[in-house]
Design an enzyme around this catalytic site. Structure first.
Site, PDB file in Angstrom:
ATOM      1  N   HIS A 162      -3.736  -0.275  -2.664  1.00 33.08           N
ATOM      2  CA  HIS A 162      -3.661  -1.094  -4.035  1.00 33.08           C
ATOM      3  C   HIS A 162      -5.105  -1.121  -4.610  1.00 33.08           C
ATOM      4  CE1 HIS A 162       0.422  -2.289  -4.129  1.00 33.08           C
ATOM      5  NE2 HIS A 162       0.107  -1.965  -2.923  1.00 33.08           N
ATOM      6  N   ARG A 181       9.734   2.169  -5.875  1.00 29.84           N
ATOM      7  CA  ARG A 181       9.775   1.035  -4.915  1.00 29.84           C
ATOM      8  C   ARG A 181       8.692   0.195  -5.279  1.00 29.84           C
ATOM      9  NH1 ARG A 181       6.863  -1.974  -1.628  1.00 29.84           N
ATOM     10  NH2 ARG A 181       5.965  -0.046  -0.864  1.00 29.84           N
ATOM     11  N   CYS A 232       3.057  -6.484  -4.738  1.00 30.29           N
ATOM     12  CA  CYS A 232       3.576  -7.436  -3.756  1.00 30.29           C
ATOM     13  C   CYS A 232       4.144  -8.793  -4.245  1.00 30.29           C
ATOM     14  CB  CYS A 232       2.926  -7.278  -2.217  1.00 30.29           C
ATOM     15  SG  CYS A 232       3.922  -8.375  -0.989  1.00 30.29           S
TER      16      CYS A 232
HETATM   17 ZN    ZN Z   1       2.184  -1.595  -1.726  1.00 31.95          ZN
END
Ligand code: ZN
Length: 303
Positions: free
Chosen positions: A213, A20, A244
């Site tokens: 991250h 994802r 993102c």
């Molecule tokens: Zn993330």
């Protein structure tokens, strides 16, 4: 494996989010078979909990337009795995449930500006949306992702009191699991420690996961610190792919294979086979062009 350095059992759980978080920022559509092959290698490496896709508007994120198909095949192939998807709203949750999933991660952001950019709502509206999902699907397992929990690309460092207040509101509507996300990789170890200690003490019945991250090379350390201070789910992405689309400058997640390597060397038995996982990351790198931050696959390149 496990216990070599005298560490006790592994109380956390690695949650792979590459299919994802890793795939969503790749512009060119990744063929569904490549996505499925990647997930297959990840399952075979021993990853038992995987975020396989997201149910979002295909107009906003065309890469995820095969969410229902990916879900259908994975549920059929891996009945024993814990598979879940990210959803931004009730519509997404409905899609996930109709595809057969029993668990979702619902996303909102702590910062107003990122929430607006990411899901087009105010934070209060997003809390309402979670409430609607909770009420509509009482049997659905929900983990609430709180993006920008440590820092925001637009608003800078985030403070603890608004985070606590948000968790409080979400607890009141029946949410008991939270994933604290360092969306842009600005968190630092002391901040991570303070946040996990504080939320753990304030909400002793809740489960907290961590999602970091690696933008500023602190992903591994922050993930480790979170684990040491009570994080249950450690989210990471094979190859360190990730980002993102609505957070300028965001780069990949902590790489799962690097994390598994560190934990193995530290004596934790994560249940994941490092060699097979590295193979999965290599497969990914061969077939999907992207920004990889994983270190083991870089060593590979130099050899
Ligand atoms: Zn993330």
């Amino acid at each position: 494996m496990g216990g070599a350095a005298g560490q006790s059992g592994f109380a956390s759980q690695i949650q792979e989010v590459g299919p994802r978080d890793g795939f969503q920022i790749i512009e060119r559509f990744i063929p569904t078979e490549i996505k499925l092959e990647t997930i297959d290698l990840l399952v075979k490496a021993g990853l038992s909990k995987i975020q396989i896709t997201s149910f979002v508007s295909p107009k906003a994120v065309p890469q995820m337009s095969d969410a229902a198909e990916v879900t259908r095949v994975c549920l059929e192939r891996y009945p024993d795995s814990l598979l879940f998807a990210l959803v931004p709203n009730l519509r997404g949750a409905r899609g996930a449930v109709e595809a057969g999933l029993r668990e979702v991660a619902v996303v909102l952001s702590l910062s107003e500006s990122h929430n607006k950019a990411n899901v087009g709502k105010s934070v209060a509206e997003s809390v309402e949306e979670t409430k609607r999902i909770r009420e509509t699907f009482p049997d659905l397992r929900i983990a609430q992702d709180i993006a920008t929990a440590f820092g925001c690309p637009f608003e800078g460092k985030m403070e603890l009191p608004p985070l606590m207040e948000l968790i409080h509101q979400l607890s009141d509507i029946g949410i008991g699991e939270f994933t604290l996300c360092d969306t842009v990789g600005t968190a630092h170890p002391t901040q991570v420690k303070t946040v996990f200690e504080t939320v753990g003490a304030a909400f002793p019945g809740a489960v907290f996961n961590v999602h970091i991250h690696d933008t500023r090379n602190m992903g591994m350390l922050n993930t480790y610190i979170a684990m040491k201070h009570g994080a249950k789910g450690l989210q990471s992405s094979a190859g360190g792919l990730g980002g993102c689309p609505f957070a300028p400058g965001a780069s990949g997640n902590t790489a799962t294979e690097d994390l598994v390597y560190m934990l193995r060397e530290e004596g934790f038995d994560t249940g994941v086979d490092f060699g097979r996982l590295l193979d999965a990351a290599r497969f990914l790198k061969r077939h999907v062009q992207g920004n990889y931050s994983g270190h083991h696959i870089m060593i590979e390149e130099q050899e």
